[in-house]
Design a protein around this motif. Sequence first.
Motif, mmCIF file in Angstrom:
data_model
loop_
_atom_site.group_PDB
_atom_site.id
_atom_site.type_symbol
_atom_site.label_atom_id
_atom_site.label_comp_id
_atom_site.label_asym_id
_atom_site.label_seq_id
_atom_site.Cartn_x
_atom_site.Cartn_y
_atom_site.Cartn_z
ATOM 1 N N ASN A 267 0.770 -1.324 0.110
ATOM 2 C CA ASN A 267 -0.041 0.150 -0.001
ATOM 3 C C ASN A 267 0.718 1.403 -0.032
ATOM 4 O OD1 ASN A 267 -2.621 -1.299 -0.217
ATOM 5 N ND2 ASN A 267 -2.529 -1.538 2.061
ATOM 6 N N TYR A 268 2.056 1.136 0.645
ATOM 7 C CA TYR A 268 2.863 2.215 0.561
ATOM 8 C C TYR A 268 3.290 2.824 -0.765
ATOM 9 C CZ TYR A 268 7.176 0.007 0.473
ATOM 10 O OH TYR A 268 8.464 -0.708 -0.143
ATOM 11 N N ILE A 269 3.646 1.764 -1.552
ATOM 12 C CA ILE A 269 4.130 2.151 -2.797
ATOM 13 C C ILE A 269 2.982 2.509 -3.787
ATOM 14 C CG2 ILE A 269 4.817 0.932 -4.953
ATOM 15 C CD1 ILE A 269 6.684 -0.845 -3.450
ATOM 16 N N LEU A 270 1.484 1.951 -3.545
ATOM 17 C CA LEU A 270 0.680 2.370 -4.265
ATOM 18 C C LEU A 270 0.377 3.916 -3.749
ATOM 19 C CD1 LEU A 270 -2.234 -0.173 -3.907
ATOM 20 C CD2 LEU A 270 -1.021 0.331 -5.948
ATOM 21 N N GLU A 271 0.561 4.301 -2.539
ATOM 22 C CA GLU A 271 0.260 5.958 -2.161
ATOM 23 C C GLU A 271 1.423 6.726 -2.920
ATOM 24 O OE1 GLU A 271 -2.054 8.787 -0.423
ATOM 25 O OE2 GLU A 271 -2.633 6.613 -0.816
ATOM 26 N N LEU A 272 2.818 6.188 -2.716
ATOM 27 C CA LEU A 272 3.821 6.846 -3.196
ATOM 28 C C LEU A 272 3.559 7.085 -4.778
ATOM 29 C CD1 LEU A 272 6.877 7.978 -2.979
ATOM 30 C CD2 LEU A 272 7.426 5.878 -3.501
ATOM 31 N N LEU A 273 3.399 6.169 -5.320
ATOM 32 C CA LEU A 273 3.173 6.407 -6.851
ATOM 33 C C LEU A 273 1.912 7.047 -7.246
ATOM 34 C CD1 LEU A 273 3.873 2.822 -8.267
ATOM 35 C CD2 LEU A 273 5.264 4.694 -8.702
ATOM 36 N N LYS A 274 0.991 7.194 -6.725
ATOM 37 C CA LYS A 274 -0.457 7.500 -6.592
ATOM 38 C C LYS A 274 -0.154 9.266 -6.327
ATOM 39 C CE LYS A 274 -5.291 7.653 -5.626
ATOM 40 N NZ LYS A 274 -5.578 9.104 -5.613
ATOM 41 N N ILE A 275 0.517 9.624 -5.449
ATOM 42 C CA ILE A 275 0.498 10.831 -5.163
ATOM 43 C C ILE A 275 1.518 11.786 -6.063
ATOM 44 C CG2 ILE A 275 1.679 12.530 -3.558
ATOM 45 C CD1 ILE A 275 0.762 10.595 -1.177
ATOM 46 N N ASN A 276 2.782 11.166 -6.555
ATOM 47 C CA ASN A 276 3.764 11.614 -7.410
ATOM 48 C C ASN A 276 2.973 11.756 -8.951
ATOM 49 O OD1 ASN A 276 6.508 12.167 -6.030
ATOM 50 N ND2 ASN A 276 5.754 10.444 -5.211
ATOM 51 N N LEU A 277 2.384 10.731 -9.322
ATOM 52 C CA LEU A 277 1.874 10.488 -10.654
ATOM 53 C C LEU A 277 0.786 11.700 -10.815
ATOM 54 C CD1 LEU A 277 1.773 6.811 -11.699
ATOM 55 C CD2 LEU A 277 3.420 8.650 -12.338
ATOM 56 N N ILE B 63 4.093 -1.757 -18.062
ATOM 57 C CA ILE B 63 5.397 -1.660 -17.376
ATOM 58 C C ILE B 63 5.353 -2.403 -15.987
ATOM 59 C CG2 ILE B 63 7.173 -0.150 -16.384
ATOM 60 C CD1 ILE B 63 6.017 2.180 -17.894
ATOM 61 N N ILE B 64 6.209 -3.568 -15.972
ATOM 62 C CA ILE B 64 6.364 -4.452 -14.694
ATOM 63 C C ILE B 64 7.278 -3.695 -13.767
ATOM 64 C CG2 ILE B 64 7.232 -6.368 -13.734
ATOM 65 C CD1 ILE B 64 6.182 -7.849 -16.322
ATOM 66 N N ILE B 65 6.748 -3.667 -12.574
ATOM 67 C CA ILE B 65 7.703 -3.096 -11.519
ATOM 68 C C ILE B 65 7.652 -4.080 -10.504
ATOM 69 C CG2 ILE B 65 7.978 -1.228 -9.971
ATOM 70 C CD1 ILE B 65 6.193 0.493 -11.477
ATOM 71 N N SER B 66 9.150 -4.449 -10.353
ATOM 72 C CA SER B 66 9.278 -5.824 -9.352
ATOM 73 C C SER B 66 10.510 -5.708 -8.581
ATOM 74 C CB SER B 66 9.072 -7.028 -10.123
ATOM 75 O OG SER B 66 9.221 -8.083 -9.580
ATOM 76 N N GLU C 209 12.558 8.098 -12.926
ATOM 77 C CA GLU C 209 12.873 7.212 -13.790
ATOM 78 C C GLU C 209 11.410 6.441 -14.211
ATOM 79 O OE1 GLU C 209 14.574 2.622 -14.406
ATOM 80 O OE2 GLU C 209 14.519 3.450 -12.371
ATOM 81 N N ILE C 210 10.408 6.222 -13.177
ATOM 82 C CA ILE C 210 9.090 5.844 -13.531
ATOM 83 C C ILE C 210 8.362 6.746 -14.509
ATOM 84 C CG2 ILE C 210 6.734 5.430 -12.298
ATOM 85 C CD1 ILE C 210 8.399 3.380 -11.711
ATOM 86 N N ALA D 218 9.786 8.903 -16.601
ATOM 87 C CA ALA D 218 10.194 8.962 -17.929
ATOM 88 C C ALA D 218 9.707 7.714 -18.691
ATOM 89 C CB ALA D 218 11.808 8.911 -17.815
ATOM 90 N N ARG D 219 9.705 6.649 -17.943
ATOM 91 C CA ARG D 219 9.395 5.478 -18.519
ATOM 92 C C ARG D 219 8.075 5.204 -18.970
ATOM 93 N NH1 ARG D 219 12.790 0.896 -17.752
ATOM 94 N NH2 ARG D 219 14.795 1.563 -17.182
ATOM 95 N N ILE D 220 6.809 5.936 -18.052
ATOM 96 C CA ILE D 220 5.632 5.886 -18.316
ATOM 97 C C ILE D 220 5.249 6.900 -19.900
ATOM 98 C CG2 ILE D 220 3.439 7.039 -17.746
ATOM 99 C CD1 ILE D 220 3.963 6.379 -14.965
ATOM 100 N N ASN D 221 6.074 8.122 -19.765
ATOM 101 C CA ASN D 221 6.045 8.838 -21.196
ATOM 102 C C ASN D 221 6.430 8.161 -22.075
ATOM 103 O OD1 ASN D 221 4.975 11.035 -19.459
ATOM 104 N ND2 ASN D 221 6.999 11.993 -18.967
ATOM 105 N N ALA D 222 7.581 7.383 -22.160
ATOM 106 C CA ALA D 222 8.067 6.751 -23.403
ATOM 107 C C ALA D 222 6.892 5.793 -23.858
ATOM 108 C CB ALA D 222 9.383 6.204 -22.992
ATOM 109 N N VAL D 223 6.331 4.953 -23.029
ATOM 110 C CA VAL D 223 5.682 3.776 -23.340
ATOM 111 C C VAL D 223 4.403 4.635 -23.928
ATOM 112 C CG1 VAL D 223 4.144 2.119 -22.746
ATOM 113 C CG2 VAL D 223 6.683 2.160 -22.093
ATOM 114 N N THR D 224 3.753 5.420 -23.237
ATOM 115 C CA THR D 224 2.255 6.045 -23.683
ATOM 116 C C THR D 224 2.580 6.848 -24.991
ATOM 117 O OG1 THR D 224 2.846 8.141 -22.178
ATOM 118 C CG2 THR D 224 1.472 6.237 -21.172
#
Length: 225
Positions: free
Chosen positions: A11-21, A79-82, A110-111, A113-119
Motif C-alpha cells: 500500500n505504501y508503494i501505491l500511495e507513493l506512486l499515486k501522489i507523485n503521478l 510496465i512491470i515493476i518488481s 525514472e518511473i 520517464a518510462r511512462i511517458n516513453a511507453v504512452t
Amino acid sequence: MKKIFIIDDENYILELLKINLEMEGFQVVTSNTGKNVLNILDREKPDLILLDLMLPEINGFDICKKIKSFEKYKNIGIIIISAKSEENDKIVGLEIGADDYITKPFSIKEIIARINAVTRRTSKNSTENKNYIVLDIKNNTILKNGEILELQTKEFNLLKYLIKNKGRVVSRQELLENVWNYDSPSSTRSLDVYIRKLRVKLQDENESIITTIRGQGYKFLNSNS
C-alpha cells in the motif's frame, strides 16, 4: 490526461506512486490485488498499467498474459515493476508482452520517464497504424485492410505463425523450428530474407507491424484475427 492503473500489494508503494503521478498530471487508479483486473480495465479504460509481479491470488506474469490475450487491450501499455531483478524474469516479462520492466527500488523520475516513453509509443500505434491484418482461418488466407495478401507459401506460413502468437516475442529459433522445421545457417539467412519480404508486402516501413526485439526475435503487433 493519461490514466495510469497501478497494481501492487504494497500500500505504501501505491500511495507513493499515486501522489507523485497525480502531481505530474496523470489520473491514477489503484488496486492491491490482481483479481477482477479485466473488469477494472473495462470500467476505467487506462492508458497504461504499472504491474507488480508478486501479488496475492494471481501473479503479475499471469495478469500480463491475460491482458495481452485480448485484442481490445492491445493499446494499453504495461510496465512491470518488481523486486525480481534476475535477467530471466525481465526476459519472461518482455516475452509475454510487457512494454518495459523496472526493478525495485526505483526513482520517481525514472518511473515518469518510462511512462511517458511507453504512452507516446502506444498512442502513436493506436492513432497512426491504419493497417488491419486479419488471419482468415476458414479460407486459409491473410487479409490486409480487407484485401487478400498475395503471399508465397513460406511467407504465408511465417506470417500466420507470427499472427497466431501476436503480442508475444517469438524467438528466431522458434520460427526456424516451427516454420522451417529445421535449423541451419542457410535457414537463418532465409528467415531474414522472408521477414524483409513480408515487411515490403505489408508496407511496414517503420516496423510497427512486425517489430524486431533486439537479441530476442520478433513480435507481431497488428492483427484483428
